[in-house]
Enzyme design. Structure first.
Site, PDB file in Angstrom:
ATOM      1  N   ARG A 149       0.826  -1.216   0.000  1.00 24.37           N
ATOM      2  CA  ARG A 149       0.000   0.000   0.000  1.00 24.37           C
ATOM      3  C   ARG A 149       0.858   1.263   0.000  1.00 24.37           C
ATOM      4  O   ARG A 149       0.700   2.148  -0.836  1.00 24.37           O
ATOM      5  CB  ARG A 149      -0.911   0.006   1.243  1.00 24.37           C
ATOM      6  CG  ARG A 149      -2.106  -0.906   1.129  1.00 24.37           C
ATOM      7  CD  ARG A 149      -2.884  -0.871   2.422  1.00 24.37           C
ATOM      8  NE  ARG A 149      -2.119  -1.479   3.485  1.00 24.37           N
ATOM      9  CZ  ARG A 149      -2.292  -2.727   3.913  1.00 24.37           C
ATOM     10  NH1 ARG A 149      -3.229  -3.473   3.394  1.00 24.37           N
ATOM     11  NH2 ARG A 149      -1.533  -3.219   4.865  1.00 24.37           N
ATOM     12  N   ASP A 169       9.849  -6.796  -4.566  1.00 19.80           N
ATOM     13  CA  ASP A 169       8.799  -7.361  -3.724  1.00 19.80           C
ATOM     14  C   ASP A 169       8.509  -8.757  -4.246  1.00 19.80           C
ATOM     15  O   ASP A 169       8.000  -8.919  -5.360  1.00 19.80           O
ATOM     16  CB  ASP A 169       7.531  -6.483  -3.794  1.00 19.80           C
ATOM     17  CG  ASP A 169       6.488  -6.878  -2.761  1.00 19.80           C
ATOM     18  OD1 ASP A 169       6.291  -8.096  -2.550  1.00 19.80           O
ATOM     19  OD2 ASP A 169       5.881  -5.973  -2.167  1.00 19.80           O
ATOM     20  N   ALA A 229       9.251   2.413   7.776  1.00 25.31           N
ATOM     21  CA  ALA A 229       8.441   1.195   7.954  1.00 25.31           C
ATOM     22  C   ALA A 229       8.572   0.690   9.384  1.00 25.31           C
ATOM     23  O   ALA A 229       7.719   0.992  10.236  1.00 25.31           O
ATOM     24  CB  ALA A 229       8.870   0.139   6.954  1.00 25.31           C
ATOM     25  N   ARG A 230       9.621  -0.023   9.669  1.00 20.92           N
ATOM     26  CA  ARG A 230       9.821  -0.553  11.014  1.00 20.92           C
ATOM     27  C   ARG A 230      11.305  -0.598  11.367  1.00 20.92           C
ATOM     28  O   ARG A 230      12.137  -0.987  10.540  1.00 20.92           O
ATOM     29  CB  ARG A 230       9.300  -1.995  11.102  1.00 20.92           C
ATOM     30  CG  ARG A 230       7.836  -2.095  11.421  1.00 20.92           C
ATOM     31  CD  ARG A 230       7.521  -1.506  12.800  1.00 20.92           C
ATOM     32  NE  ARG A 230       6.104  -1.480  13.061  1.00 20.92           N
ATOM     33  CZ  ARG A 230       5.269  -0.479  12.733  1.00 20.92           C
ATOM     34  NH1 ARG A 230       5.713   0.589  12.111  1.00 20.92           N
ATOM     35  NH2 ARG A 230       3.995  -0.537  13.051  1.00 20.92           N
ATOM     36  N   ASP A 254      12.453   7.179  10.506  1.00 20.91           N
ATOM     37  CA  ASP A 254      11.274   7.493  11.327  1.00 20.91           C
ATOM     38  C   ASP A 254      11.098   6.434  12.410  1.00 20.91           C
ATOM     39  O   ASP A 254      10.334   6.638  13.343  1.00 20.91           O
ATOM     40  CB  ASP A 254      10.019   7.519  10.431  1.00 20.91           C
ATOM     41  CG  ASP A 254       8.767   7.944  11.189  1.00 20.91           C
ATOM     42  OD1 ASP A 254       8.844   8.946  11.942  1.00 20.91           O
ATOM     43  OD2 ASP A 254       7.725   7.282  11.058  1.00 20.91           O
ATOM     44  N   GLU A 259      12.388   1.788  20.471  1.00 21.10           N
ATOM     45  CA  GLU A 259      11.720   3.113  20.547  1.00 21.10           C
ATOM     46  C   GLU A 259      11.158   3.320  21.938  1.00 21.10           C
ATOM     47  O   GLU A 259      10.644   2.364  22.526  1.00 21.10           O
ATOM     48  CB  GLU A 259      10.600   3.188  19.508  1.00 21.10           C
ATOM     49  CG  GLU A 259      11.144   3.143  18.085  1.00 21.10           C
ATOM     50  CD  GLU A 259      10.058   3.160  17.011  1.00 21.10           C
ATOM     51  OE1 GLU A 259       8.878   3.343  17.346  1.00 21.10           O
ATOM     52  OE2 GLU A 259      10.406   2.983  15.844  1.00 21.10           O
ATOM     53  N   HIS A 278       8.825   8.298  14.960  1.00 25.49           N
ATOM     54  CA  HIS A 278       7.726   7.425  14.489  1.00 25.49           C
ATOM     55  C   HIS A 278       6.472   8.260  14.178  1.00 25.49           C
ATOM     56  O   HIS A 278       5.411   8.059  14.776  1.00 25.49           O
ATOM     57  CB  HIS A 278       7.413   6.339  15.533  1.00 25.49           C
ATOM     58  CG  HIS A 278       6.748   5.128  14.942  1.00 25.49           C
ATOM     59  ND1 HIS A 278       7.053   3.842  15.327  1.00 25.49           N
ATOM     60  CD2 HIS A 278       5.789   5.008  13.989  1.00 25.49           C
ATOM     61  CE1 HIS A 278       6.306   2.989  14.647  1.00 25.49           C
ATOM     62  NE2 HIS A 278       5.531   3.674  13.825  1.00 25.49           N
ATOM     63  N   ALA A 281       2.412   8.087  10.707  1.00 30.94           N
ATOM     64  CA  ALA A 281       0.939   8.102  10.693  1.00 30.94           C
ATOM     65  C   ALA A 281       0.378   9.298  11.449  1.00 30.94           C
ATOM     66  O   ALA A 281      -0.838   9.404  11.619  1.00 30.94           O
ATOM     67  CB  ALA A 281       0.428   6.821  11.332  1.00 30.94           C
TER      68      ALA A 281
HETATM   69  P1  NAD Z   1       1.576  -3.706   2.972  1.00 31.55           P
HETATM   70  O1  NAD Z   1       1.296  -5.021   3.611  1.00 31.55           O
HETATM   71  O2  NAD Z   1       0.514  -3.078   2.154  1.00 31.55           O
HETATM   72  O3  NAD Z   1       2.882  -3.807   2.066  1.00 31.55           O
HETATM   73  C1  NAD Z   1       4.020  -4.482   2.466  1.00 31.55           C
HETATM   74  C2  NAD Z   1       4.659  -5.061   1.217  1.00 31.55           C
HETATM   75  O4  NAD Z   1       5.891  -5.670   1.618  1.00 31.55           O
HETATM   76  C3  NAD Z   1       3.813  -6.163   0.551  1.00 31.55           C
HETATM   77  O5  NAD Z   1       3.604  -5.840  -0.812  1.00 31.55           O
HETATM   78  C4  NAD Z   1       4.646  -7.412   0.704  1.00 31.55           C
HETATM   79  O6  NAD Z   1       4.532  -8.269  -0.415  1.00 31.55           O
HETATM   80  C5  NAD Z   1       6.049  -6.829   0.825  1.00 31.55           C
HETATM   81  N1  NAD Z   1       6.997  -7.727   1.456  1.00 31.55           N
HETATM   82  C6  NAD Z   1       6.802  -8.623   2.450  1.00 31.55           C
HETATM   83  N2  NAD Z   1       7.940  -9.267   2.729  1.00 31.55           N
HETATM   84  C7  NAD Z   1       8.883  -8.755   1.895  1.00 31.55           C
HETATM   85  C8  NAD Z   1      10.263  -9.014   1.707  1.00 31.55           C
HETATM   86  N3  NAD Z   1      10.898  -9.946   2.413  1.00 31.55           N
HETATM   87  N4  NAD Z   1      10.918  -8.287   0.789  1.00 31.55           N
HETATM   88  C9  NAD Z   1      10.285  -7.340   0.039  1.00 31.55           C
HETATM   89  N5  NAD Z   1       8.968  -7.082   0.164  1.00 31.55           N
HETATM   90  C10 NAD Z   1       8.284  -7.775   1.082  1.00 31.55           C
HETATM   91  O7  NAD Z   1       2.033  -2.746   4.154  1.00 31.55           O
HETATM   92  P2  NAD Z   1       1.965  -1.145   4.196  1.00 31.55           P
HETATM   93  O8  NAD Z   1       0.656  -0.735   4.729  1.00 31.55           O
HETATM   94  O9  NAD Z   1       2.454  -0.618   2.902  1.00 31.55           O
HETATM   95  O10 NAD Z   1       3.038  -0.862   5.367  1.00 31.55           O
HETATM   96  C11 NAD Z   1       4.424  -1.036   5.141  1.00 31.55           C
HETATM   97  C12 NAD Z   1       5.206  -0.864   6.430  1.00 31.55           C
HETATM   98  O11 NAD Z   1       5.034   0.461   6.921  1.00 31.55           O
HETATM   99  C13 NAD Z   1       4.806  -1.783   7.580  1.00 31.55           C
HETATM  100  O12 NAD Z   1       5.975  -2.161   8.264  1.00 31.55           O
HETATM  101  C14 NAD Z   1       3.976  -0.881   8.484  1.00 31.55           C
HETATM  102  O13 NAD Z   1       3.960  -1.327   9.795  1.00 31.55           O
HETATM  103  C15 NAD Z   1       4.747   0.413   8.321  1.00 31.55           C
HETATM  104  N6  NAD Z   1       4.028   1.634   8.682  1.00 31.55           N
HETATM  105  C16 NAD Z   1       4.736   2.578   9.348  1.00 31.55           C
HETATM  106  C17 NAD Z   1       4.134   3.766   9.676  1.00 31.55           C
HETATM  107  C18 NAD Z   1       4.893   4.820  10.441  1.00 31.55           C
HETATM  108  O14 NAD Z   1       4.294   5.501  11.243  1.00 31.55           O
HETATM  109  N7  NAD Z   1       6.172   4.989  10.218  1.00 31.55           N
HETATM  110  C19 NAD Z   1       2.797   4.000   9.310  1.00 31.55           C
HETATM  111  C20 NAD Z   1       2.112   3.017   8.612  1.00 31.55           C
HETATM  112  C21 NAD Z   1       2.741   1.820   8.290  1.00 31.55           C
HETATM  113  C1  MLT Z   2       1.468   1.682  11.835  1.00 26.51           C
HETATM  114  O1  MLT Z   2       1.976   0.580  11.639  1.00 26.51           O
HETATM  115  O2  MLT Z   2       0.269   1.920  11.595  1.00 26.51           O
HETATM  116  C2  MLT Z   2       2.351   2.768  12.297  1.00 26.51           C
HETATM  117  O3  MLT Z   2       3.432   2.333  12.982  1.00 26.51           O
HETATM  118  C3  MLT Z   2       1.718   3.987  12.827  1.00 26.51           C
HETATM  119  C4  MLT Z   2       1.273   4.049  14.241  1.00 26.51           C
HETATM  120  O4  MLT Z   2       1.261   3.111  14.970  1.00 26.51           O
HETATM  121  O5  MLT Z   2       0.893   5.136  14.627  1.00 26.51           O
END
Ligand code: NAD
Ligand code: MLT
Length: 310
Positions: A149, A169, A229-230, A254, A259, A278, A281
């Site tokens: 996403r 991916d 991401a994480r 981020d 953390e 972080h 979001a």
């Molecule tokens: P998502 O599930 O839509 O997308 C993740 C993608 O990673 C998928 O397309 C999957 O096929 C791919 N993937 C899985 N394993 C893989 C690998 N070994 N190598 C390459 N690709 C791989 O998730 P998303 O909603 O796009 O979220 C992505 C990340 O962002 C997550 O870790 C989520 O927790 C993090 N996130 C962070 C924040 C923040 O505040 N910083 C906010 C929202 C989400």
């Molecule tokens: C999430 O995975 O949605 C993010 O880490 C954002 C949050 O927890 O606020």
């Protein structure tokens, strides 16, 4: 029934729980010991990324039926332990996608033009125009690891900036990517060609320390790294070393393995690193959506047994 909220949640979500007749216990920032106490008497728990729902925490929950994650990542919940106890775990996967993607782009621009460093310098009364020479994004290669996403939105926006977009991916087809103007490549190819690398995978056993010493060695000299991401997907020690060696020109983070990150963290001593706490979001819009959505999901489950996004 009682619902404990142990991370910050927008008022709109709290109101939905109250309107449904649930007792809301709003206590963000509990220590693990305090959480063990508070969780023992509630039927529902709502969290963001701050609360770590470990095996021990779950063991203290006597009546818990549902854990609702106001956001995407579920890596802070011990799902197998919850499943063993019959506790349903649900999240709001798309609610903060756009905000996380926009924050990634904000970090990309900030890092390329050294905005945080320049801002700090101006505030010290300095006017260091030579020191803060940046790089253009136009024509540069952006490597996206994880084309889900968030990765897809980052790709769309980067293409509008006239960047060339590569992605790795293993779960996406080349056809799906190429229709969007994205070139799907192997991880090694991405490392070899990318000027900027941004991570958008979940934290799993496979992605833990995916960006390690060997990975940095395969990258272009002068590459820039973004992690919105994480924490834990990057081996922070290896990143530190790669920056000192000049292999990595900059990193925008981020998220961190631990953390809140300590002010003494070696990465925070480097000028090449910019960091946010972080915040991916953390927009008014995303927080409203995730709070409202998780509150509705928890209400539906506790009052009617309806399960969504579990
Ligand atoms: P998502 O599930 O839509 O997308 C993740 C993608 O990673 C998928 O397309 C999957 O096929 C791919 N993937 C899985 N394993 C893989 C690998 N070994 N190598 C390459 N690709 C791989 O998730 P998303 O909603 O796009 O979220 C992505 C990340 O962002 C997550 O870790 C989520 O927790 C993090 N996130 C962070 C924040 C923040 O505040 N910083 C906010 C929202 C989400
Ligand atoms: C999430 O995975 O949605 C993010 O880490 C954002 C949050 O927890 O606020």
């Amino acid at each position: 029934m009682k619902v404990l909220i142990s991370d910050s949640l927008s008022e709109e979500g709290l109101e939905i729980l109250r309107q449904a007749g649930l007792e809301v216990i709003y206590k963000p920032g509990l220590s693990p010991e305090e959480l063990k106490q508070e969780i023992s008497e509630v039927e529902g728990l709502i969290i963001r990324s701050g609360t770590k729902v470990t095996k021990e925490i779950i063991a203290s929950a006597k009546k818990l039926k549902v854990i609702g994650r106001a956001g995407t990542g579920l890596d802070n919940v011990d799902i197998p332990s919850a499943n063993e106890r019959g506790i349903v775990v649900m999240n709001v996967p798309g609610g903060n996608t756009l905000s996380a993607a926009e924050h990634t782009l904000a970090l990309l621009f900030a890092m390329a033009r050294k905005i945080p460093q320049a801002n700090a310098s101006v505030r010290k009364g300095l006017w260091e125009r030579k020191k803060f020479m940046g790089v253009e994004l136009n024509g540069k290669v952006l490597g996206i690891i994880g084309l889900g996403r968030i990765g897809n939105i980052v790709a769309e926006r980067a293409l509008c900036l006239k960047m060339q977009v590569l992605a790795y991916d293993p779960f996406v087809t080349p056809d799906h990517a190429s229709k969007k103007g994205i070139e799907l490549v192997s991880l090694d190819e991405l490392y070899k060609r990318a000027d900027f690398i941004t991570i958008h995978t979940p934290l799993t056993k496979e992605t833990h320390h995916l960006l390690n010493k060997e990975a940095f060695a395969k990258m272009k000299k002068g590459v820039y790294i973004i992690n919105c991401a994480r924490g834990g997907i990057i081996d922070e020690e290896a990143l530190h070393e790669a920056i000192l060696l000049g292999k990595v020109a900059g990193a925008a983070l981020d998220v961190f393995e631990k953390e809140p990150v300590s002010v003494d963290h070696p990465l925070l001593k480097l000028d090449q690193v910019i960091a946010t706490p972080h915040l991916g979001a953390s927009t008014v819009e995303a927080q409203k959506v995730v709070a409202v959505e998780i509150a509705k999901q928890v209400v539906d489950f506790l009052l009617s047994g309806i399960v969504r996004n579990a």
